[in-house]
Design a protein around this motif. Sequence first.
Motif, PDB file in Angstrom:
ATOM      1  N   ALA A   2       0.831  -1.191   0.000  1.00 49.12           N
ATOM      2  CA  ALA A   2       0.000   0.000   0.000  1.00 49.12           C
ATOM      3  C   ALA A   2       0.871   1.249   0.000  1.00 49.12           C
ATOM      4  CB  ALA A   2      -0.906   0.011   1.226  1.00 49.12           C
ATOM      5  N   ALA A  59      -5.152  -0.887   2.684  1.00 52.09           N
ATOM      6  CA  ALA A  59      -5.529  -1.563   1.431  1.00 52.09           C
ATOM      7  C   ALA A  59      -6.640  -0.811   0.715  1.00 52.09           C
ATOM      8  CB  ALA A  59      -5.969  -2.990   1.731  1.00 52.09           C
ATOM      9  N   CYS A  60      -7.570  -0.289   1.473  1.00 54.41           N
ATOM     10  CA  CYS A  60      -8.672   0.493   0.899  1.00 54.41           C
ATOM     11  C   CYS A  60      -8.125   1.774   0.263  1.00 54.41           C
ATOM     12  CB  CYS A  60      -9.681   0.817   2.007  1.00 54.41           C
ATOM     13  SG  CYS A  60     -11.012   1.928   1.506  1.00 54.41           S
ATOM     14  N   ILE A  63      -6.593   1.626  -3.093  1.00 60.15           N
ATOM     15  CA  ILE A  63      -7.532   1.484  -4.212  1.00 60.15           C
ATOM     16  C   ILE A  63      -8.223   2.808  -4.527  1.00 60.15           C
ATOM     17  CG2 ILE A  63      -9.709   0.397  -4.923  1.00 60.15           C
ATOM     18  CD1 ILE A  63      -8.885  -2.001  -3.132  1.00 60.15           C
ATOM     19  N   THR A  64      -8.641   3.512  -3.524  1.00 64.66           N
ATOM     20  CA  THR A  64      -9.510   4.678  -3.755  1.00 64.66           C
ATOM     21  C   THR A  64      -8.735   5.960  -4.063  1.00 64.66           C
ATOM     22  OG1 THR A  64      -9.566   5.225  -1.401  1.00 64.66           O
ATOM     23  CG2 THR A  64     -11.283   3.734  -2.245  1.00 64.66           C
ATOM     24  N   ARG A  65      -7.591   6.153  -3.400  1.00 61.40           N
ATOM     25  CA  ARG A  65      -6.661   7.263  -3.624  1.00 61.40           C
ATOM     26  C   ARG A  65      -7.317   8.636  -3.807  1.00 61.40           C
ATOM     27  NH1 ARG A  65      -1.343   5.904  -3.813  1.00 61.40           N
ATOM     28  NH2 ARG A  65      -1.292   8.058  -3.117  1.00 61.40           N
ATOM     29  N   CYS A 100     -15.509  -0.203   1.789  1.00 53.81           N
ATOM     30  CA  CYS A 100     -14.482   0.683   1.252  1.00 53.81           C
ATOM     31  C   CYS A 100     -14.967   1.237  -0.081  1.00 53.81           C
ATOM     32  CB  CYS A 100     -13.186  -0.096   1.062  1.00 53.81           C
ATOM     33  SG  CYS A 100     -11.945   0.760   0.058  1.00 53.81           S
ATOM     34  N   GLY A 101     -14.835   2.519  -0.262  1.00 48.71           N
ATOM     35  CA  GLY A 101     -15.230   3.130  -1.524  1.00 48.71           C
ATOM     36  C   GLY A 101     -15.673   4.558  -1.297  1.00 48.71           C
ATOM     37  N   GLN A 103     -14.321   4.699  -5.502  1.00 51.96           N
ATOM     38  CA  GLN A 103     -13.001   4.776  -6.106  1.00 51.96           C
ATOM     39  C   GLN A 103     -12.797   6.206  -6.627  1.00 51.96           C
ATOM     40  OE1 GLN A 103     -12.236   1.283  -8.365  1.00 51.96           O
ATOM     41  NE2 GLN A 103     -10.077   1.813  -8.683  1.00 51.96           N
TER      42      GLN A 103
ATOM     43  N   ASN B 141     -16.551  -4.727 -12.378  1.00 46.72           N
ATOM     44  CA  ASN B 141     -15.883  -5.698 -11.503  1.00 46.72           C
ATOM     45  C   ASN B 141     -15.685  -7.041 -12.198  1.00 46.72           C
ATOM     46  OD1 ASN B 141     -15.943  -3.739  -9.467  1.00 46.72           O
ATOM     47  ND2 ASN B 141     -17.906  -4.481  -8.683  1.00 46.72           N
TER      48      ASN B 141
END
Lengths: 149, 198
Positions: A2, A59-60, A63-65, A100-101, A103, B141
């Motif tokens: 990460a 980790a989340c 992905i979302t950044r 998580c989200g 994105q 997905n």
Amino acid sequence: MARSQSADPPVDLLGPVTGEVSWFCCGSAWGPCSSTGRGACGTCNSGSMQHAWPNTSDACWAITRPDSCGVGLSRRTCGFTHRITALCSGTSVVTSIADCGPQTDLFCGERSCCGATCASNRLIDLTPAAYSKIASLSSGLRPCEISVP
Amino acid sequence: MTSRRQVLKSAVLGGGAGVLAATALGSLGPEAAFGAAAPGVAPGAPDPDFAEGRIRSVKDNTLFVLGSNMVFHRIRVVDGTSLWKLGPVAFDQAKPGDGLYARGVRMPDGVLAAESVWLNIVNVKGHVRNITSEKLHLDHNGQEILCHRVAGKSVAVYSDAPPSADLSLLRVGQHVQVLGAWRPDTNQVDIATVFSPH
């Protein structure tokens, strides 16, 4: 591995933050949602007052950044509650983190408006039950304010 | 300002004899149910004023719906109920097999008096794998969803620009959000709105 978060202080520590809100399905569902699971927290359900947050874990975040859109957000984990206020209607709902989200980085710079009131970047997703408390599901995307109740 | 409960109360009392009859067996009449403030729902908890599932049957003004969690719902459509199926529609467009989300007021007898019913509505995000003048292939997905452009209905929203019927600015590889109406038991969706970040 990460990537680390930005050194800038999260904007939501300074007060309410504005951004875009949409909705997503989770848990038992029909149609394209039927393959969706119960989310990163294992508790997500379309009929419950819940939301997804872009910074629930390393980790989340990887992905979302949201930082790639220039937005720092606090680490907040499963069960943490936010108040989401629709800027179009002024109505609000209090929900807890269940996934998580969104994105955020894939929609950098996107802006939603109600008349002259606008907000940029996708910072939160609500379940259908929660979103439909503050806007019609058919609106799909709305500007909002996110705060801690 | 008129609350949604007041609107529903008016609608039910004005034209919902069935609701009145049904609630006669309950401990509260519909006046009490709609007159009360909407109870707060704890964060994380299921909202009793919301329902989802698929229509099993339609009788008179009631939708009999089996929730995806196998909970059964009776959803009453009243005078003030709005129904959506790729756009505003009449009650006769609600068909067995349709998926739905509904919000309203839960009556004492368990019936949900609906304020809004969204039929087959889906809101999916993904990458555009291919696009033609009539279709958009979306990778959601890893699952392909075939999205159909519907003349006179489908629009694109490019960030904060006004909705446009011109979908030609969408590009293969970009990420989009598609709000639309699912075609039951398929991987296909009729497009209401495509949201593009640029």
